[in-house]
Design a protein around this motif. Structure first.
Motif, short mmCIF file in Angstrom:
data_model
loop_
_atom_site.label_atom_id
_atom_site.label_comp_id
_atom_site.label_asym_id
_atom_site.label_seq_id
_atom_site.Cartn_x
_atom_site.Cartn_y
_atom_site.Cartn_z
N LYS A 39 26.00 52.40 -6.92
CA LYS A 39 25.16 53.38 -7.62
C LYS A 39 24.00 52.65 -8.29
CE LYS A 39 27.84 56.81 -6.72
NZ LYS A 39 27.50 57.97 -5.96
N GLN A 40 23.05 53.41 -8.80
CA GLN A 40 21.82 52.81 -9.30
C GLN A 40 22.06 51.74 -10.37
OE1 GLN A 40 19.01 55.29 -11.49
NE2 GLN A 40 17.44 54.50 -10.12
N GLN A 41 22.89 52.06 -11.33
CA GLN A 41 23.09 51.13 -12.43
C GLN A 41 23.63 49.79 -11.93
OE1 GLN A 41 21.95 51.67 -15.32
NE2 GLN A 41 22.74 49.76 -16.22
N HIS A 73 18.98 55.58 -5.65
CA HIS A 73 20.07 56.23 -6.38
C HIS A 73 21.42 55.80 -5.91
CE1 HIS A 73 18.14 58.85 -9.24
NE2 HIS A 73 17.11 58.48 -8.51
N GLU A 74 21.43 55.26 -4.69
CA GLU A 74 22.72 54.90 -4.14
C GLU A 74 22.45 53.98 -2.96
OE1 GLU A 74 25.82 58.22 -3.38
OE2 GLU A 74 24.87 57.72 -1.45
N ALA A 75 23.40 53.08 -2.70
CA ALA A 75 23.27 52.22 -1.52
C ALA A 75 24.61 52.11 -0.83
CB ALA A 75 22.77 50.84 -1.93
N VAL A 76 24.55 52.11 0.49
CA VAL A 76 25.78 51.91 1.27
C VAL A 76 25.73 50.49 1.80
CG1 VAL A 76 27.07 52.60 3.32
CG2 VAL A 76 25.90 54.33 1.94
N VAL A 86 16.53 56.19 -1.30
CA VAL A 86 15.48 55.97 -2.30
C VAL A 86 14.82 57.31 -2.65
CG1 VAL A 86 13.42 54.62 -2.84
CG2 VAL A 86 15.03 53.78 -1.13
N ARG A 87 14.78 57.58 -3.93
CA ARG A 87 14.15 58.84 -4.38
C ARG A 87 12.82 58.47 -5.03
NH1 ARG A 87 14.42 61.87 -9.35
NH2 ARG A 87 14.35 64.12 -9.00
N ARG A 88 11.77 58.75 -4.29
CA ARG A 88 10.48 58.24 -4.76
C ARG A 88 9.82 59.20 -5.74
NH1 ARG A 88 7.63 57.71 0.35
NH2 ARG A 88 6.01 56.82 -0.94
#
Ligand code: UDP
Ligand code: LCN
Length: 824
Positions: A39-41, A73-76, A86-88
């Motif tokens: 997750k992003q954090q 916001h999230e990575a696999v 990616v939320r631009r």
């Protein structure tokens, strides 16, 4: 120079040239722990090899990589690849993969991204069902700017103006002509002496655009010669000679306006004339609103399981819609009575409420009622018990059929507009509007998906309790079939700069082993509209309106707030009654964070000196509550009061269901020159915030969700961060300190709050918008019919083959009494 408008995949090679070493180390850290979902954090922490890295300076130093990770916001992670979502910008997503070894970057589709994600949860996803609803919207225009999201009606009038104004000579307006030719009011009810069957606006003789334009010219010339107040009846016979039917207006002046609007639209449409015309068209008379799960009633239901502000919202909405309908119908020169039916569940075991009554008139309305239809058991009996909103899916299809029959019976005609509320209401609204072929609107006071982290990918773990397999599927069906969607705030649709919106989170998601929504719902669809609710201004009015104040209630309120008696109605007391009061009122759920507020207060010495604290919510005795979460919160309240020795400074009053007295209570708090505090961890909209502001009470409210939009920070109230109690209580204390130094400061904030309400948050504004939507989207749905039908057929197939199976697999727990689960 990096242009942030370019695609990330295009910009990556350049960024790589700038900081290849830093990037390589970063991506290698991401893959070092094998396959996982980040997750992003987590990504931000690992950007620097652990530790916090989310401050802006640091990210700026990281250049382009910092920018990308801060928008991810999230990575696999599937070594050696890392796929990033990616939320631009609000609503704008890009999916890319980065090879952690050679740092090659590739743009991928949402479907590819979701397939990778599934691998983390499923061994084999090769047979996963994929649904790509966006692919079925070939010609539906899309908004392009994130700032336009939620302003769909405005954009629809633009699209219509270019569509109707485009080439094609006289045939270009054929769709509008066909729509007008179909306008008719038909009603036949069982006790009616005769049926009503009226064509509206134009008769069948005006079957070409040319004939219609000629008739409009004649009528316009005629009405311009009449006194503006001439009643329509005196002109009706002339109108009929020209092929014009009733519905243009009640006076010469009103008819003149409608005629001119249509003439303009036919000649050279522009968005404003289209908007004006559709706000005058007589197309909506009867409205049905589905708010299925109970308890839904007018008294004693607030605080019952699954019953919160949405009941207040629906009832207030009905009053406002009825008023607006009456005005419009009169202004159209018609005499039909509007009807609004709120369809809910009939619950035979009604626990002292009226939820076992079939038809209940709605107070302060003349033509609106609650119509309750029972759920049926397998053997056709009425289901006696309340059923949690999470478990009601097996009952909905039958409910929709039974409701449909009842509605037709009562109205004697098809409603013009069917609006759903919450997943269950929206699904039923879909089934009923499909069956009747009428316009469908959708409301969701809070979508469940974003409330529970990873509820999509972990649906299987939660399904026995929440049945998200049904819920999210039903949401997808209803959002996509709906002609328009009413949201309370922008953030509900598209979130904020940093946080995705509730609808946005349905753009692309997967439920491994069940269904992949390669595209679910696109927030750039012009069906999204913001229409914020208001608060009933006959109940919530400013404390300064002395002549309206309910002074008879003051002794009761005095006893509630300043009494010393402690029992199961109230505990604690206020020693120094000269201090202002900070007040909060909410259901005693964790998310409402009332205990958080008590803790902040307990810990802030300065605040305790400056003000008293009064909270209304829940029960005070944990043994009287059946709700797991509420019991925990009650216990926590007691322990906080003890821990911080709050007696003498706090009064905790049990949930209050008398809204009229609550209105006066807000005002009495304003008399102390106090404030309202809404400390929720997340609030979808926040009716209490606008109730308090309507009463002139300066308001501090959570920056998580709707209140962040209702209040302009430091202008019409204050935002507080519920995750930072110290900062929040300090902000409240500063306010009261400042009020002590400058007594006019309190007045200025109170007035600014009221001004904000009058400008943006009234039921009248809401009702006008919603009826305009009903009218405008009622026409919009007739355009590109074949394509729209194809999508409807696809969704119908999806419902039949997929949803129905899921719903039937939900145990019919309602057939045995059940304990309450969470509330909305
Ligand atoms: N409310 C009430 N008594 C209580 C708590 C709440 O009458 O003890 C009312 C409140 O005035 C508001 C609604 O319930 O009208 C709560 O709506 P809100 O949007 O604040 O929250 P929800 O409960 O819907 O999450
Ligand atoms: C449900 C909620 O949780 C609140 O935030 C809203 O204000 C309420 O419904 C009415 O929309």
């Amino acid at each position: 120079m990096m242009r942030r408008s370019d695609s990330i995949a295009d910009m990556m090679p350049e960024a790589l040239r700038q900081s290849r070493y830093h990037m390589k180390r970063c991506f290698q850290r991401f893959v070092s722990q094998g396959s996982r979902l980040m997750k992003q954090q987590h990504l931000l922490e690992e950007l620097h090899g652990g530790g916090s890295a989310d401050n802006n300076k640091q990210l700026a130093a990281d250049g382009f990589l910092g920018h990308v990770i801060s928008c991810t916001h999230e990575a696999v992670v599937l070594p050696p690849y890392v796929a990033l979502a990616v939320r631009r910008n609000p609503g704008v997503w890009e999916y890319i993969t980065v090879h952690s070894g050679d740092l090659t970057v590739q743009q991928i589709t949402p479907s590819d991204y979701l397939k990778r994600k599934e691998i983390l949860f499923l061994y084999d996803n090769s047979s996963q069902l994929e649904v790509n609803l966006g692919a079925l919207d070939l010609s539906t225009p899309r908004l392009t700017l994130p700032c336009s999201i939620g302003n769909g009606m405005h954009l629809v009038s633009r699209f219509l103006s270019s569509r109707l104004g485009g080439g094609g000579g006289r045939t270009k307006n054929k769709a509008l002509l066909d729509y007008l030719l179909a306008l008719r009011y038909y009603r036949r009810r069982p006790g009616d002496q005769q049926q009503i069957n009226n064509k509206l606006l134009i008769s069948d003789t005006l079957d070409t655009v040319g004939k219609l334009q000629a008739a409009l010219l004649l009528a316009q010339a005629f009405v311009s010669e009449q006194h503006p107040d001439t009643p329509y009846q005196q002109m009706a016979h002339r109108f009929q000679e020209w092929g014009l039917e009733k519905g243009w207006g009640d006076t010469a002046e009103a008819c003149g306006h409608t005629l001119a609007c249509l003439a303009e639209v036919l000649q050279a449409p522009d968005p404003a004339s289209i908007h004006r015309f559709f706000s005058r068209v007589p197309s909506v008379f009867d409205v049905v609103i589905f708010s299925v799960h109970g308890y839904f009633g007018q008294h004693k239901v607030l605080g019952m399981p699954d019953t919160g502000g949405q009941v207040v919202y629906i009832l207030d909405q009905v009053r406002a819609l009825e008023e607006e309908l009456l005005q419009r119908i009169k202004g159209q020169g018609l005499t039909f009575t509007p009807n609004i039916l709120v369809l809910t569940r009939l619950i035979p075991e009604a626990k002292g409420t009226t939820c076992n009554v079939e038809l209940e008139p709605i107070e302060n309305t003349r033509h609106s009622s609650i119509l309750r239809v029972p759920f049926k058991t397998q053997d056709g009996q009425d289901l006696p018990h309340w059923v949690s909103r999470f478990d009601i899916y097996p009952y909905l299809e039958r409910y929709a059929q039974d409701s449909c029959a009842k509605i037709l019976d009562i109205l004697g005609r098809k409603p013009d507009l069917v609006i759903g509320n919450y997943t269950d209401g929206n699904l039923v609204a879909y089934l009923v509007s499909r069956k009747l072929g009428v316009t469908q609107g959708t409301i969701a006071h809070a979508l469940e998906k974003t409330k529970y982290e990873d509820s999509d990918v972990k649906w299987r773990e939660m399904d026995h309790k929440y049945h998200f397999s049904c819920q999210f599927t039903a949401d997808m069906i209803a959002m996509n079939t709906s002609d328009f969607i009413i949201a309370s705030t922008y953030q509900e649709i598209a979130g904020s700069k940093d946080k995705p919106g509730q609808y946005e989170s349905h753009y692309a998601f997967t439920m491994p082993g069940l269904c992949r929504f390669a595209t679910g719902i696109n927030v750039f669809d012009p069906k999204f509209n913001i229409a914020a609710p208001g608060a009933d201004q006959s109940v919530y009015f400013p404390f300064t309106l002395k002549h309206k104040r309910l002074t008879d209630l003051h002794p009761q309120i005095e006893a509630l707030v300043y009494g010393k008696e402690e029992n199961d109605e109230h505990i604690g007391y206020l020693e120094n009654r000269r201090k202002p009061v900070i007040f909060s009122m909410a259901r005693l759920d964790k998310v409402k964070n009332i205990t958080g507020l008590v803790e902040w207060y307990g810990q802030d010495k300065r605040l305790r000196v400056l003000v008293n604290l009064v909270v209304v919510g829940g029960l005070l005795d944990p043994t009287q509550s059946k709700d797991r979460e509420e019991i925990e919160e009650i216990n926590k309240m007691h322990s906080l009061i003890n821990k911080y020795q709050l007696k003498g400074q706090i009064r905790w009053i049990k949930a209050q269901t008398d809204r009229v007295r609550n209105g006066e209570l807000y005002r009495c708090i304003a008399d102390t020159r106090g404030a309202f505090v809404q400390p929720a961890l997340y609030e979808a909209f926040g009716l209490t915030v606008i109730e308090a502001m309507n009463c002139g009470l300066p308001t501090f409210a959570t920056n998580q969700g709707g209140p962040a939009e209702i209040i302009v920070d430091e202008v019409s109230g204050f935002h507080i961060n519920p995750l930072d109690g110290k900062e929040a209580s300090n902000k409240i204390a500063n306010f009261f300190q400042k009020c002590n130094e400058d007594p006019m400061y309190w007045n200025r904030m109170s007035t600014a709050g009221l001004q904000r309400i009058y400008e943006c948050y009234t039921w009248q504004i809401y009702a006008t918008k919603v009826l305009n939507m009903g009218s405008m989207y009622g026409f919009w749905r007739t355009l590109d019919k074949e394509e729209k039908q194809a999508k409807q057929q696809y969704l119908q197939m999806f419902y039949n083959l997929h949803f129905r199976k899921l719903a039937n697999a939900v145990p019919k727990v309602g057939e045995q009494p059940e304990q309450a689960t969470a509330v909305p």
